[in-house]
Structures are given as structure tokens and as C-alpha cells.
Write a protein that holds these residues in place. Structure first.
Motif, PDB file in Angstrom:
ATOM      1  N   ASP A 223       0.828  -1.205   0.000  1.00  0.00           N
ATOM      2  CA  ASP A 223       0.000   0.000   0.000  1.00  0.00           C
ATOM      3  C   ASP A 223       0.865   1.259   0.000  1.00  0.00           C
ATOM      4  N   ASP A 224       1.994   1.208   0.709  1.00  0.00           N
ATOM      5  CA  ASP A 224       2.901   2.346   0.715  1.00  0.00           C
ATOM      6  C   ASP A 224       3.470   2.600  -0.678  1.00  0.00           C
ATOM      7  N   LYS A 226       2.038   1.777  -3.578  1.00  0.00           N
ATOM      8  CA  LYS A 226       0.974   2.295  -4.425  1.00  0.00           C
ATOM      9  C   LYS A 226       0.739   3.785  -4.184  1.00  0.00           C
ATOM     10  N   GLU A 227       0.757   4.192  -2.915  1.00  0.00           N
ATOM     11  CA  GLU A 227       0.504   5.589  -2.584  1.00  0.00           C
ATOM     12  C   GLU A 227       1.612   6.499  -3.118  1.00  0.00           C
ATOM     13  N   LYS A 228       2.862   6.122  -2.910  1.00  0.00           N
ATOM     14  CA  LYS A 228       3.972   6.975  -3.339  1.00  0.00           C
ATOM     15  C   LYS A 228       4.086   7.030  -4.862  1.00  0.00           C
ATOM     16  N   GLU A 230       1.615   6.567  -7.022  1.00  0.00           N
ATOM     17  CA  GLU A 230       0.485   7.331  -7.539  1.00  0.00           C
ATOM     18  C   GLU A 230       0.691   8.827  -7.329  1.00  0.00           C
ATOM     19  N   ARG A 231       1.284   9.222  -6.198  1.00  0.00           N
ATOM     20  CA  ARG A 231       1.571  10.634  -5.950  1.00  0.00           C
ATOM     21  C   ARG A 231       2.579  11.168  -6.968  1.00  0.00           C
ATOM     22  N   ARG A 305      -8.235  -1.280  -7.830  1.00  0.00           N
ATOM     23  CA  ARG A 305      -7.122  -2.187  -7.509  1.00  0.00           C
ATOM     24  C   ARG A 305      -7.600  -3.586  -7.175  1.00  0.00           C
TER      25      ARG A 305
END
Length: 307
Positions: A223-224, A226-228, A230-231, A305
């Protein structure tokens, strides 16, 4: 010559034979013993190369340089036969003259890993004209069905591409992916094996992704990651100047290209007046769904996802 009383010169001239060839005496074979030992050893060890055979000959007391062994090894045709790997042969794809968005999408995979050592795979999608990245799908494994699911989401946001350019990976050559492209009328261009430069737009994007994001961040969990990622994708589309776009962002360039120019004829419709059905049918804009499509350059939400 003794029978017809011809001299050596006359006989060689009559037979068109060079006198040096007539006088030639073969030299003794100084490699006869080495040749016998090498042939016998090669029959015992048929999968050994000449260097390994040379080492065995030295153990047996036969001193010879590797060059000498190789010369005899080649003369006797003792080389190990290796099966040639069957490679996929494809013709070089023709270059596409890009003039609008959604004309060609380039897709590819890039790999990385988590802090725990678990591998990551990312599907990157790039519009070859506007350089926009509609989505980066991140997971530990991505199948061809996952690829088509992501492409379906992008199509719902931007519209259907005319061409998709990709390599010859199993996800892009599977029957499911080929049938999906055929059903949606998308032309598929596979580059030649070992020629990543033929898919240069997405390869360049992958280089920027690795240099500016993957090598810069430490991913603790999926999840970390995916978040970074995507940012970074949102920053790439909306904030990062692109050198090939005159240092505009991809979103700015897409917005500029979506606006009509002076050479395009624009028919202004007065407010409150609806065009007639006849004019709609003549212009070919009725029931086309253009109003439902999101404008190019608009911010995109992350794709679903779910596996």
C-alpha cells in the motif's frame, strides 16, 4: 617426361601446372601424436571444449599450447554442437506520425521490490503524443486479465486508443489480450525482440520513474508503494516540465492540443438553442458520446485495484 622426352618446363606448361607445385613435397605431420590423443579423448568426452581437453592432455603428459590444440581441434571438426535457441522473428514496425491524443498508447512493465525483499511489478501506460501517464498499476503480480482491466478503466476515462505499442512479453501475447484488442478495434504493434528503442516513449518514462521515484523512495508495504507511486504520477502529469514538450507539463500540452486552432472551423451555437436533428445527423455528432468523455489533461482518479 622420361617416356616422351619432355623437359620439366615443357611438361608443366603442357599440363598448366606450376613448377613449384610439381616440386612440392609434403611436410611431415608434427601433430600426428597430438591428433590421435585429441581424437581419442574427444570421443570419450564429446561435450568437452578444446580448453578442457587441453587441460586433460596436459595431465596425461602431452604438452601443447591451447592455440595448437584449437588448430587441431578445428581441423578435425570436434567442436561441440550447440542447439540454436529459437527466437521470435518480427518485422520492424513502421514509425507512426503522431498528431493527436489517443492515437497511440505505449505500455510496458517495470520491476522493483519492497523493503521485505518481495518483488513488485508495475504496468506503465503512456500516451505517446501528449506524454501523459493515465495509470501505473502496482502489484506483486500482473496477469493479462489484470492488464485489460486497467486498460478498460483508462478507456472509460479518456476514450479508446487507435494503436497500442508493446513488447513481446507473455501478458501482451496471450490469447486473452489479443482477443480483447480485436474486440475493441485496437491495432496492436509488437516491437522486435531485443529492440526496446522501438518503444522509446514508455522506455524513457520508465527511466524517469525509476530515477525520480523508485530509487528515491523506500517501500515498506504494498500500500505504501501504491501511494507513493500514484503521488509521483500525479506530479508527473500536472507539475513536472517535459523537455520534449517545450518544458510544458503533459497536462498543459494535452489541454492546448484539445483546444481548436484558428485553422479549425468552429460553429458557435447561440445559448438556449438546440441544433436540429438534421444538422446533428449531417455533422455526424449525434449519439457519439463526446460529451461523456473526460477532456484531455483532466486529473484522473486511481484505477480499481481489485484483483
Amino acid at each position: 617426361m622420361s617416356e616422351f622426352h619432355y623437359s620439366e618446363r615443357e611438361a608443366c606448361k603442357l599440363l598448366a601446372l606450376d613448377r613449384s607445385s610439381y616440386r612440392y613435397r609434403p611436410r611431415p605431420d608434427h601433430n600426428a601424436e597430438l591428433r590421435r590423443e585429441l581424437i581419442a579423448l574427444a570421443r570419450q568426452k564429446p561435450r568437452f571444449g578444446y580448453r578442457r581437453l587441453c587441460a586433460l592432455l596436459e595431465r596425461r603428459g602431452c604438452r601443447a599450447s591451447p592455440q595448437r590444440v584449437y588448430r587441431v581441434y578445428s581441423q578435425e571438426h570436434l567442436a561441440v554442437r550447440r542447439l540454436k535457441r529459437k527466437r521470435l522473428v518480427r518485422p520492424a514496425p513502421a514509425g507512426t506520425l503522431l498528431s493527436r491524443a489517443n492515437q497511440e498508447w505505449a505500455i510496458d512493465f517495470i520491476a522493483d521490490g519492497l523493503a521485505t525483499g518481495r518483488g513488485l511489478r508495475m504496468l506503465t501506460v503512456v500516451d505517446s503524443f501528449t506524454r501523459e501517464c493515465p495509470a501505473i498499476e502496482v502489484d506483486t503480480g500482473l496477469s493479462s486479465r489484470r492488464v485489460t482491466r486497467v486498460l478498460e478503466w483508462i478507456i472509460s476515462q479518456r476514450g479508446t486508443p487507435q494503436v497500442i505499442r508493446c513488447d513481446n512479453g507473455p501478458e501482451f501475447t496471450s490469447r486473452h489480450f489479443l482477443v480483447w484488442c480485436e474486440e475493441r478495434g485496437v491495432r496492436l504493434i509488437h516491437i522486435q525482440p531485443g529492440r526496446p528503442m522501438q518503444n522509446g516513449h514508455v522506455e524513457s518514462f520508465n527511466g524517469r520513474l525509476r530515477d525520480e521515484c523508485l530509487n528515491h523512495h523506500w517501500f515498506t508495504t504494498l500500500d505504501d508503494a501504491k501511494e507513493k507511486i500514484e503521488r509521483w504520477r500525479m506530479e508527473y502529469n500536472a507539475e513536472r516540465p517535459h523537455s520534449s514538450l517545450a518544458y510544458r507539463t503533459p497536462a498543459e500540452f494535452a489541454e492546448i492540443c484539445s483546444k481548436p486552432t484558428n485553422r479549425m472551423e468552429v460553429i458557435a451555437i447561440p445559448p438556449g438553442r438546440r441544433p436540429s436533428a438534421e444538422s446533428e445527423s449531417q455533422n455526424g455528432t449525434r449519439d457519439q458520446g463526446f460529451a461523456d468523455a473526460a477532456p484531455f489533461g483532466a486529473p484522473l482518479t486511481a484505477p480499481c485495484r481489485s484483483a
